[in-house]
Write an enzyme that holds these catalytic residues in place. Sequence first.
Site, PDB file in Angstrom:
ATOM      1  N   PHE A 248       0.872  -1.175   0.000  1.00 14.88           N
ATOM      2  CA  PHE A 248       0.000   0.000   0.000  1.00 14.88           C
ATOM      3  C   PHE A 248       0.911   1.228   0.000  1.00 14.88           C
ATOM      4  CE2 PHE A 248      -1.993   3.326   2.567  1.00 14.88           C
ATOM      5  CZ  PHE A 248      -3.276   3.412   2.046  1.00 14.88           C
TER       6      PHE A 248
ATOM      7  N   THR B   4       0.426   9.048  13.322  1.00 12.56           N
ATOM      8  CA  THR B   4       1.247   9.190  14.535  1.00 12.56           C
ATOM      9  C   THR B   4       0.349   9.490  15.734  1.00 12.56           C
ATOM     10  OG1 THR B   4       1.458  11.571  14.209  1.00 12.56           O
ATOM     11  CG2 THR B   4       3.158  10.196  13.180  1.00 12.56           C
TER      12      THR B   4
ATOM     13  N   LEU C   7       1.197   5.072  -0.123  1.00 17.03           N
ATOM     14  CA  LEU C   7       0.623   6.406  -0.030  1.00 17.03           C
ATOM     15  C   LEU C   7       1.707   7.428   0.344  1.00 17.03           C
ATOM     16  CD1 LEU C   7      -1.959   8.244   0.110  1.00 17.03           C
ATOM     17  CD2 LEU C   7      -2.163   7.597   2.510  1.00 17.03           C
TER      18      LEU C   7
ATOM     19  N   GLU D 245       0.477   4.519  10.258  1.00 15.35           N
ATOM     20  CA  GLU D 245      -0.993   4.630  10.175  1.00 15.35           C
ATOM     21  C   GLU D 245      -1.540   5.710  11.115  1.00 15.35           C
ATOM     22  OE1 GLU D 245      -3.073   0.941   9.515  1.00 15.35           O
ATOM     23  OE2 GLU D 245      -1.184   0.111   8.799  1.00 15.35           O
TER      24      GLU D 245
ATOM     25  N   GLY E 228      19.349  -6.264  34.038  1.00 12.05           N
ATOM     26  CA  GLY E 228      20.358  -6.386  32.975  1.00 12.05           C
ATOM     27  C   GLY E 228      19.973  -7.404  31.917  1.00 12.05           C
TER      28      GLY E 228
HETATM   29  C1  LIG Z   1       8.091   1.009   9.439  1.00 13.93           C
HETATM   30  C2  LIG Z   1       7.106   1.880   8.715  1.00 13.93           C
HETATM   31  C3  LIG Z   1       6.178   1.292   7.850  1.00 13.93           C
HETATM   32  C4  LIG Z   1       5.294   2.098   7.135  1.00 13.93           C
HETATM   33  N1  LIG Z   1       4.441   1.507   6.223  1.00 13.93           N
HETATM   34  C5  LIG Z   1       3.723   2.317   5.372  1.00 13.93           C
HETATM   35  C6  LIG Z   1       2.987   1.734   4.277  1.00 13.93           C
HETATM   36  O1  LIG Z   1       2.909   0.490   4.119  1.00 13.93           O
HETATM   37  N2  LIG Z   1       2.360   2.565   3.405  1.00 13.93           N
HETATM   38  C7  LIG Z   1       2.407   3.925   3.541  1.00 13.93           C
HETATM   39  O2  LIG Z   1       1.826   4.620   2.706  1.00 13.93           O
HETATM   40  N3  LIG Z   1       3.096   4.509   4.577  1.00 13.93           N
HETATM   41  C8  LIG Z   1       3.753   3.736   5.484  1.00 13.93           C
HETATM   42  N4  LIG Z   1       4.483   4.304   6.512  1.00 13.93           N
HETATM   43  C9  LIG Z   1       4.516   5.772   6.633  1.00 13.93           C
HETATM   44  C10 LIG Z   1       3.830   6.284   7.889  1.00 13.93           C
HETATM   45  O3  LIG Z   1       2.437   6.178   7.774  1.00 13.93           O
HETATM   46  C11 LIG Z   1       4.333   7.730   8.100  1.00 13.93           C
HETATM   47  O4  LIG Z   1       5.696   7.645   8.483  1.00 13.93           O
HETATM   48  C12 LIG Z   1       3.522   8.455   9.146  1.00 13.93           C
HETATM   49  O5  LIG Z   1       2.215   8.703   8.705  1.00 13.93           O
HETATM   50  C13 LIG Z   1       4.189   9.789   9.550  1.00 13.93           C
HETATM   51  O6  LIG Z   1       4.558  10.540   8.431  1.00 13.93           O
HETATM   52  P1  LIG Z   1       6.049  11.157   8.322  1.00 13.93           P
HETATM   53  O7  LIG Z   1       7.000  10.045   8.618  1.00 13.93           O
HETATM   54  O8  LIG Z   1       6.151  11.816   7.010  1.00 13.93           O
HETATM   55  O9  LIG Z   1       6.137  12.180   9.491  1.00 13.93           O
HETATM   56  P2  LIG Z   1       5.646  13.721   9.395  1.00 13.93           P
HETATM   57  O10 LIG Z   1       4.270  13.779   8.876  1.00 13.93           O
HETATM   58  O11 LIG Z   1       6.678  14.513   8.701  1.00 13.93           O
HETATM   59  O12 LIG Z   1       5.645  14.107  10.945  1.00 13.93           O
HETATM   60  C14 LIG Z   1       6.810  14.430  11.669  1.00 13.93           C
HETATM   61  C15 LIG Z   1       6.382  14.775  13.083  1.00 13.93           C
HETATM   62  O13 LIG Z   1       5.487  15.908  13.054  1.00 13.93           O
HETATM   63  C16 LIG Z   1       4.262  15.555  13.682  1.00 13.93           C
HETATM   64  N5  LIG Z   1       3.168  16.263  13.023  1.00 13.93           N
HETATM   65  C17 LIG Z   1       2.850  16.287  11.703  1.00 13.93           C
HETATM   66  N6  LIG Z   1       1.744  17.010  11.492  1.00 13.93           N
HETATM   67  C18 LIG Z   1       1.332  17.450  12.704  1.00 13.93           C
HETATM   68  C19 LIG Z   1       0.244  18.239  13.161  1.00 13.93           C
HETATM   69  N7  LIG Z   1      -0.688  18.716  12.301  1.00 13.93           N
HETATM   70  N8  LIG Z   1       0.138  18.490  14.473  1.00 13.93           N
HETATM   71  C20 LIG Z   1       1.051  18.004  15.350  1.00 13.93           C
HETATM   72  N9  LIG Z   1       2.096  17.256  14.981  1.00 13.93           N
HETATM   73  C21 LIG Z   1       2.242  16.965  13.677  1.00 13.93           C
HETATM   74  C22 LIG Z   1       4.163  14.041  13.547  1.00 13.93           C
HETATM   75  O14 LIG Z   1       3.285  13.497  14.507  1.00 13.93           O
HETATM   76  C23 LIG Z   1       5.601  13.644  13.767  1.00 13.93           C
HETATM   77  O15 LIG Z   1       5.897  13.633  15.127  1.00 13.93           O
HETATM   78  C24 LIG Z   1       5.319   3.514   7.296  1.00 13.93           C
HETATM   79  C25 LIG Z   1       6.230   4.080   8.196  1.00 13.93           C
HETATM   80  C26 LIG Z   1       7.105   3.282   8.897  1.00 13.93           C
HETATM   81  C27 LIG Z   1       8.105   3.945   9.820  1.00 13.93           C
END
Ligand SMILES: Cc1cc2nc3c(=O)[nH]c(=O)nc-3n(C[C@H](O)[C@H](O)[C@H](O)COP(=O)(O)OP(=O)(O)OC[C@H]3O[C@@H](n4cnc5c(N)ncnc54)[C@H](O)[C@@H]3O)c2cc1C
Length: 390
Positions: free
Chosen positions: A128, A367, A130, A365, A342
């Site tokens: 998936f 944060t 996105l 999915e 430990g």
């Molecule tokens: C191991 C792993 C597997 C994943 N699998 C998939 C997958 O299969 N398919 C897919 O599409 N995605 C996947 N993801 C992506 C995941 O959904 C995103 O990493 C997640 O949604 C956060 O987006 P970002 O990493 O760009 O962080 P950002 O959106 O850049 O956020 C950075 C920080 O800012 C905070 N933040 C952002 N906006 C706001 C707001 N409006 N108010 C307050 N705080 C905010 C966030 O909470 C976070 O702490 C995966 C991620 C990981 C790490």
Amino acid sequence: MDFRLSPEEKLILETVQSFVQSDLMPLEQELQQAELEGHGQDFPDQETLRRLQLKARELGLWGLQTPEEYGGLALGQQMTALITMEIHRCLVPFQFGGAADNILFAGTQEQQREYLLPTIAGERRSCFALTEPTAGSDATNIRMQAVAEGDDFILTGEKIFITGGNEADFAIVFAVTDRGKGARGGITAFLVDREMGFTSRYIPTMGSWGPARLTFNQVRAPRRNVLGEVGKGFELAMRWIVNGRVIIPARAVGRAQRLLEMGVDYARQRVAFGHAIGDYQAIQWMLADSEVEIEASRWLVTHAAWLQDEGIDNHHEASIAKLQGAQMVNRVADRVLQIHGGMGYTKELPIERVCRDVRVFRIYEGTDEIQKRTIAKDLLRGTAGLGRWE
Ligand SMILES: Cc1cc2nc3c(=O)[nH]c(=O)nc-3n(C[C@H](O)[C@H](O)[C@H](O)COP(=O)(O)OP(=O)(O)OC[C@H]3O[C@@H](n4cnc5c(N)ncnc54)[C@H](O)[C@@H]3O)c2cc1C
């Protein structure tokens, strides 16, 4: 209100429990050994996973949520959540066969033949896609472009952190087809085969597994590979994600429950200052706090799942369950590591690995911050929350 399971549901759960006990638990030692040797991420290998899935199939455990006409059990979200909790009590990664991403069922008959049925049969794997390097939480802002050219769309852009993206035979990809229309109206979902030309690269993480980066450089996908309708992709993406917001905390409950069992065992047998450490209040409180939090999580998940089964919008309750479950399992893992002293910090025991693996529950999915944003927005709009009762 009746919290009892029906005899049929009870039978399914007992079958799952006995499968976990007899077929999965014995592999934990092997997984731990593989971890120590530095190749834990490859365990179980595809062949072993398939063997386990086929064994489960003999017990009737196949395609938990897959409709009966596709050979599945057609279970609701509540039963699926309860089964997920049981499976995740074992530390060996496992999922039942016969499953497919929920949104693949939205495909045309031709797409179902080409993508859905082989996925259910375990012959093809999907991912998936996105998230992009510049759009994660703010998924409405994705940039990948899909430009119509005759009977095709040309896809250009990058996807990042895609679970299973390095192994997938095809990707469910979300791309902008009409920037002027915004996310709702301007994003379309595509089924893109690896042979159509996208490439992938594994991303190592702090956990025992990693997702992938996908690159689309002018990848040509035929118009018949649009999943759902042009411009309606974002709604499909949300349908996929809300489902995960119930299943991830269910995994958290299973993991936390298992860790707590380890904590209780250790507290009983480890002696310090002439007493079992479980005699000390400091340890007892860690056990009690964990038990309370796990139970709270179990009911939040079950309620959010029940709403979904009743066809009631559960996005608010799913966000609450995801937020609480993801934080809960991290706190429980940390406490259980502490109880083990430990030993908890070593790779002799699986606790440190679980601590690393469950950290991502607070990120993917949605944060923690995004769940809170959803919950607070609903409160401020007055559309949900404050003890809503159906
Ligand atoms: C191991 C792993 C597997 C994943 N699998 C998939 C997958 O299969 N398919 C897919 O599409 N995605 C996947 N993801 C992506 C995941 O959904 C995103 O990493 C997640 O949604 C956060 O987006 P970002 O990493 O760009 O962080 P950002 O959106 O850049 O956020 C950075 C920080 O800012 C905070 N933040 C952002 N906006 C706001 C707001 N409006 N108010 C307050 N705080 C905010 C966030 O909470 C976070 O702490 C995966 C991620 C990981 C790490």
